[in-house]
Structures are given as C-alpha cells and as structure tokens.
Design a protein around this motif. Sequence first.
Motif, PDB file in Angstrom:
ATOM      1  N   VAL A 158      16.357  -3.484  -2.868  1.00 64.99           N
ATOM      2  CA  VAL A 158      15.415  -3.316  -2.525  1.00 64.99           C
ATOM      3  C   VAL A 158      15.614  -3.275  -1.279  1.00 64.99           C
ATOM      4  O   VAL A 158      16.188  -4.264  -0.221  1.00 64.99           O
ATOM      5  CB  VAL A 158      14.638  -4.310  -2.918  1.00 64.99           C
ATOM      6  CG1 VAL A 158      13.200  -5.071  -1.859  1.00 64.99           C
ATOM      7  CG2 VAL A 158      14.004  -4.054  -4.028  1.00 64.99           C
ATOM      8  N   GLN A 159      14.813  -2.595  -0.220  1.00 62.18           N
ATOM      9  CA  GLN A 159      15.210  -1.886   0.968  1.00 62.18           C
ATOM     10  C   GLN A 159      13.478  -2.105   1.623  1.00 62.18           C
ATOM     11  O   GLN A 159      12.812  -2.219   1.661  1.00 62.18           O
ATOM     12  CB  GLN A 159      15.370  -0.722   1.233  1.00 62.18           C
ATOM     13  CG  GLN A 159      16.557  -0.786   0.577  1.00 62.18           C
ATOM     14  CD  GLN A 159      17.008  -0.779  -0.151  1.00 62.18           C
ATOM     15  OE1 GLN A 159      16.666   0.094  -0.688  1.00 62.18           O
ATOM     16  NE2 GLN A 159      18.310  -1.160  -1.306  1.00 62.18           N
ATOM     17  N   SER A 177      11.095  -0.380  -0.980  1.00 61.49           N
ATOM     18  CA  SER A 177      11.323   0.989  -1.976  1.00 61.49           C
ATOM     19  C   SER A 177      13.011   0.266  -2.892  1.00 61.49           C
ATOM     20  O   SER A 177      13.429  -0.878  -2.048  1.00 61.49           O
ATOM     21  CB  SER A 177      11.936   1.858  -1.170  1.00 61.49           C
ATOM     22  OG  SER A 177      13.320   1.474  -0.362  1.00 61.49           O
ATOM     23  N   GLY A 178      13.064   0.664  -4.170  1.00 60.85           N
ATOM     24  CA  GLY A 178      14.366   0.219  -4.568  1.00 60.85           C
ATOM     25  C   GLY A 178      14.231  -0.922  -5.114  1.00 60.85           C
ATOM     26  O   GLY A 178      14.577  -1.764  -6.376  1.00 60.85           O
ATOM     27  N   ASP A 230      13.399  -2.586  -8.774  1.00 59.65           N
ATOM     28  CA  ASP A 230      13.726  -1.858 -10.474  1.00 59.65           C
ATOM     29  C   ASP A 230      12.947  -2.883 -11.703  1.00 59.65           C
ATOM     30  O   ASP A 230      12.802  -1.993 -12.553  1.00 59.65           O
ATOM     31  CB  ASP A 230      15.153  -2.145 -10.738  1.00 59.65           C
ATOM     32  CG  ASP A 230      15.665  -1.778 -10.045  1.00 59.65           C
ATOM     33  OD1 ASP A 230      17.474  -1.625  -9.135  1.00 59.65           O
ATOM     34  OD2 ASP A 230      15.655  -0.583  -9.848  1.00 59.65           O
ATOM     35  N   ASN A 234       5.765   4.152  -1.474  1.00 62.24           N
ATOM     36  CA  ASN A 234       7.082   3.310  -0.759  1.00 62.24           C
ATOM     37  C   ASN A 234       5.788   2.381   0.157  1.00 62.24           C
ATOM     38  O   ASN A 234       6.852   1.875   0.895  1.00 62.24           O
ATOM     39  CB  ASN A 234       8.331   3.915  -0.746  1.00 62.24           C
ATOM     40  CG  ASN A 234       8.710   4.075  -2.284  1.00 62.24           C
ATOM     41  OD1 ASN A 234       7.843   3.590  -3.006  1.00 62.24           O
ATOM     42  ND2 ASN A 234       9.968   4.971  -2.433  1.00 62.24           N
TER      43      ASN A 234
END
Length: 126
Positions: free
Chosen positions: A1-2, A24-25, A27, A76
């Motif tokens: 995650v960013q 973003s990122g 899962d 995002n």
Amino acid sequence: VQLVESGGGLVQAGESLRLSCAASGFDDERFAVGWIRQAPGKEREVVSCMGRQRGNYYHQDLRQGKFRISSEMEKNMVYLQVRNLEPEDTAIYYCAAVDGWGLRCTALRAGDYDVWGQGTQVTVSS
C-alpha cells in the motif's frame, strides 16, 4: 500500500481546504483509510475514515460539519474537506490505511493504522 498526501499549505482562518491522498496497492477486499492529524504537542486525532467492504465504500466523519471525507477509488484518491479553518486546526494531516477493516472504521484508533503517508502540513493564520 502506498499513500501520498497533498494539498496542505498556509491558509487564513475561516477558509476551507481540500486535502488529497493518492492511495493504491490494496490487496484485501476489506480495508480502511483514515485521515489523522497531529498538532504540535498533542496526540494524534482521527478525524475521518472510510472503509471498503463487500464492494461498497463507507465514509464516516467523526466531526460532522467540520470534516468531510470522500473518495474516487477508481482514481485511487481519498479526499478530506476541512471547513472553517481555525488556528487550532494547524497540524500535520496524515492519510493512513489498514487491511481487514471496512464498515466500522470509526472503531479504529490512530495506532491501529499500519501504513502511513508522509503527511501534509496545514497552517492556519488568524
């Protein structure tokens, strides 16, 4: 995650400001994103949060009328609108995230978030 925040700056009391978080990122199907601020010499304070659960997004403001969280997750992006800024709102505003939470993000404390952005400084002059 960013997570990357932007939109802070120096503003006059009474103005409003919109902060942005590029997030973003993710899962996990369930996750939460919170806006947390820390003023000089004070504890971190969660002001708003959002969660995703079962494909739906839930937005919660802990001080309605002052803060409003919104999102465009297809881009995002998570936003925080801060209204009627006062000098007491001067703080670093962070975007933070944690997996496994969705609908009840208001139960999360600042220490429960495990991924943090670098923060964006908001300074309110009187």
